[in-house]
Design a protein around this motif. Structure first.
Motif, PDB file in Angstrom:
ATOM      1  N   GLU A  67      39.581  26.415  30.272  1.00 38.24           N
ATOM      2  CA  GLU A  67      40.732  27.138  30.821  1.00 38.24           C
ATOM      3  C   GLU A  67      40.358  28.570  31.164  1.00 38.24           C
ATOM      4  N   LYS A  68      39.698  29.236  30.221  1.00 39.26           N
ATOM      5  CA  LYS A  68      39.337  30.633  30.427  1.00 39.26           C
ATOM      6  C   LYS A  68      38.381  30.782  31.598  1.00 39.26           C
ATOM      7  N   LYS A  69      37.492  29.825  31.749  1.00 37.32           N
ATOM      8  CA  LYS A  69      36.546  29.853  32.872  1.00 37.32           C
ATOM      9  C   LYS A  69      37.295  29.813  34.199  1.00 37.32           C
ATOM     10  N   GLN A  70      38.293  28.942  34.291  1.00 37.70           N
ATOM     11  CA  GLN A  70      39.071  28.839  35.522  1.00 37.70           C
ATOM     12  C   GLN A  70      39.956  30.065  35.730  1.00 37.70           C
ATOM     13  N   LEU A  71      40.464  30.626  34.660  1.00 40.47           N
ATOM     14  CA  LEU A  71      41.251  31.855  34.771  1.00 40.47           C
ATOM     15  C   LEU A  71      40.409  33.002  35.309  1.00 40.47           C
ATOM     16  N   GLU A  72      39.206  33.108  34.789  1.00 38.68           N
ATOM     17  CA  GLU A  72      38.291  34.153  35.267  1.00 38.68           C
ATOM     18  C   GLU A  72      37.956  33.945  36.737  1.00 38.68           C
ATOM     19  N   LYS A  73      37.797  32.693  37.131  1.00 39.82           N
ATOM     20  CA  LYS A  73      37.533  32.371  38.538  1.00 39.82           C
ATOM     21  C   LYS A  73      38.664  32.855  39.430  1.00 39.82           C
ATOM     22  N   VAL A  74      39.903  32.560  39.018  1.00 36.42           N
ATOM     23  CA  VAL A  74      41.070  32.946  39.823  1.00 36.42           C
ATOM     24  C   VAL A  74      41.219  34.456  39.868  1.00 36.42           C
ATOM     25  N   PHE A  75      40.975  35.131  38.739  1.00 36.91           N
ATOM     26  CA  PHE A  75      41.086  36.593  38.706  1.00 36.91           C
ATOM     27  C   PHE A  75      40.087  37.224  39.681  1.00 36.91           C
ATOM     28  N   GLN A  76      38.877  36.674  39.719  1.00 36.16           N
ATOM     29  CA  GLN A  76      37.862  37.160  40.651  1.00 36.16           C
ATOM     30  C   GLN A  76      38.263  36.869  42.100  1.00 36.16           C
ATOM     31  N   MET A  77      38.919  35.752  42.334  1.00 38.92           N
ATOM     32  CA  MET A  77      39.384  35.407  43.678  1.00 38.92           C
ATOM     33  C   MET A  77      40.454  36.390  44.161  1.00 38.92           C
ATOM     34  N   LEU A  78      41.285  36.854  43.235  1.00 40.55           N
ATOM     35  CA  LEU A  78      42.408  37.712  43.611  1.00 40.55           C
ATOM     36  C   LEU A  78      42.006  39.178  43.775  1.00 40.55           C
ATOM     37  N   LYS A  79      41.173  39.671  42.904  1.00 41.01           N
ATOM     38  CA  LYS A  79      40.867  41.103  42.926  1.00 41.01           C
ATOM     39  C   LYS A  79      39.772  41.458  43.928  1.00 41.01           C
ATOM     40  N   LYS A  80      39.711  42.717  44.276  1.00 40.94           N
ATOM     41  CA  LYS A  80      38.627  43.216  45.129  1.00 40.94           C
ATOM     42  C   LYS A  80      37.364  43.380  44.284  1.00 40.94           C
ATOM     43  N   LYS A  81      36.239  43.414  44.930  1.00 35.29           N
ATOM     44  CA  LYS A  81      34.950  43.433  44.225  1.00 35.29           C
ATOM     45  C   LYS A  81      34.730  44.690  43.394  1.00 35.29           C
ATOM     46  N   ASP A  82      35.204  45.829  43.868  1.00 36.60           N
ATOM     47  CA  ASP A  82      34.873  47.098  43.215  1.00 36.60           C
ATOM     48  C   ASP A  82      35.935  47.571  42.225  1.00 36.60           C
ATOM     49  N   VAL A  83      36.923  46.748  41.903  1.00 35.99           N
ATOM     50  CA  VAL A  83      37.963  47.155  40.953  1.00 35.99           C
ATOM     51  C   VAL A  83      38.178  46.045  39.921  1.00 35.99           C
ATOM     52  N   ASP A  84      38.916  46.373  38.852  1.00 33.06           N
ATOM     53  CA  ASP A  84      39.166  45.390  37.796  1.00 33.06           C
ATOM     54  C   ASP A  84      40.644  45.018  37.732  1.00 33.06           C
ATOM     55  N   TYR A  85      41.289  44.931  38.881  1.00 38.80           N
ATOM     56  CA  TYR A  85      42.701  44.556  38.953  1.00 38.80           C
ATOM     57  C   TYR A  85      42.983  43.976  40.337  1.00 38.80           C
ATOM     58  N   PHE A  86      44.168  43.384  40.504  1.00 36.13           N
ATOM     59  CA  PHE A  86      44.626  43.007  41.846  1.00 36.13           C
ATOM     60  C   PHE A  86      46.041  43.536  42.037  1.00 36.13           C
ATOM     61  N   ASP A  87      46.432  43.707  43.296  1.00 34.53           N
ATOM     62  CA  ASP A  87      47.749  44.271  43.585  1.00 34.53           C
ATOM     63  C   ASP A  87      48.504  43.396  44.592  1.00 34.53           C
ATOM     64  N   MET A  88      49.579  43.938  45.132  1.00 31.02           N
ATOM     65  CA  MET A  88      50.458  43.188  46.009  1.00 31.02           C
ATOM     66  C   MET A  88      49.738  42.694  47.262  1.00 31.02           C
ATOM     67  N   LYS A  89      48.886  43.513  47.829  1.00 32.41           N
ATOM     68  CA  LYS A  89      48.147  43.118  49.032  1.00 32.41           C
ATOM     69  C   LYS A  89      47.227  41.931  48.763  1.00 32.41           C
ATOM     70  N   ASP A  90      46.626  41.923  47.583  1.00 34.96           N
ATOM     71  CA  ASP A  90      45.727  40.820  47.214  1.00 34.96           C
ATOM     72  C   ASP A  90      46.501  39.511  47.058  1.00 34.96           C
ATOM     73  N   VAL A  91      47.683  39.595  46.461  1.00 34.00           N
ATOM     74  CA  VAL A  91      48.519  38.402  46.286  1.00 34.00           C
ATOM     75  C   VAL A  91      49.004  37.897  47.634  1.00 34.00           C
ATOM     76  N   ASP A  92      49.396  38.819  48.509  1.00 28.24           N
ATOM     77  CA  ASP A  92      49.844  38.447  49.855  1.00 28.24           C
ATOM     78  C   ASP A  92      48.735  37.723  50.614  1.00 28.24           C
ATOM     79  N   LYS A  93      47.524  38.234  50.508  1.00 26.27           N
ATOM     80  CA  LYS A  93      46.372  37.623  51.184  1.00 26.27           C
ATOM     81  C   LYS A  93      46.136  36.207  50.665  1.00 26.27           C
TER      82      LYS A  93
END
Length: 247
Positions: free
Chosen positions: A73-99
């Motif tokens: 589960e954690k492996k897949q969660l980490e995968k999704v978090f990486q898919m959502l966030k930008k490469k140079d930051v440790d978070y995602f925001d509204m624009k990332d979710v919209d994309k």
């Protein structure tokens, strides 16, 4: 004389044969006993109710600490978090979710996406960190009330099923098997698959059924309505049980 007694006995009025309106009038006058209303035979799991009360009183931080997330589960969660966030930051925001939603074939307006983030953005900075992301997943997986906001969770869950190299964002039964088995075990696996894919796991041409995010959400919403009805009935039974105990 005996024949006369038998005749009188044979002509004795059977009170049970009286019309209901007459019986009610006689009961009010004290001639007949008032009818006893049978109590409903309600099956209530008292131990489960006590456990629910304990869980409700437990602080949310303590609850989340005790939630176990399996390695897969954690492996897949980490995968999704990486898919959502930008490469140079440790978070995602509204624009990332919209994309990501647009990739999944769904277009929401700014307010709708903002609400999705607000549900999990604990410090209200407009960003979702890994800790907030993980807490969101834990809260939703342990929620038994149906009251926990799950807009973002459902998107994340779908992305956890989705293989990272798939260009057409659709999922199959095979994609979901490992995670469903880890979360629900073999006993509930079939019912969980049915809840997502319906009665048929294959298309008419024999190919394995693949569903989009929109189709997935249709099934999720159908199930939520059914579960809400069941919870309402359970609450009704509990109310009747406590009312019975009080009397």
């Amino acid at each position: 004389m005996d024949d006369e007694k038998k005749k009188k006995k044979g002509n004795k009025l059977d009170l049970n044969l009286l019309p209901s309106s007459v019986k009610e009038r006689y009961a009010a006058m004290g001639i007949l006993p008032k009818p006893q209303i049978p109590k409903a035979n309600i099956q209530v799991d008292v131990q489960r109710m006590k456990q629910k009360k304990i869980e409700k009183e437990q602080p949310i931080e303590q609850k989340l600490e005790s939630v176990e997330i399996k390695a897969s589960e954690k492996k897949q969660l980490e995968k999704v978090f990486q898919m959502l966030k930008k490469k140079d930051v440790d978070y995602f925001d509204m624009k990332d979710v919209d994309k990501m939603l647009r990739f999944l074939g769904v277009a929401l307006n700014k307010s709708e996406i903002d609400l999705m983030l607000w549900e999990v953005d604990e410090n209200l900075d407009g960003k979702v960190s890994w800790t907030e992301f993980l807490n969101m997943y834990k809260k939703c997986t342990i929620d038994k009330t149906g009251l926990e906001p799950k807009s973002l969770f459902h998107m994340v869950q779908f992305l956890m099923y989705l293989p990272p190299d798939r260009k057409d964002p659709k999922i199959t039964v095979e994609d979901t098997l490992e995670l469903l088995y880890v979360r629900f075990g073999r006993q509930s696996l079939d019912s969980e698959i049915h809840a997502i894919f319906g009665d048929e796991e294959k298309n008419k041409d024999g190919q394995e059924k693949a569903i989009s995010f929109s189709e997935y959400m249709e099934k999720i919403n159908e199930r939520a309505i059914q579960q809400r009805k069941l919870r309402k009935e359970e609450q009704k039974q509990q109310f009747q049980y406590f009312k019975k105990e009080k009397n």
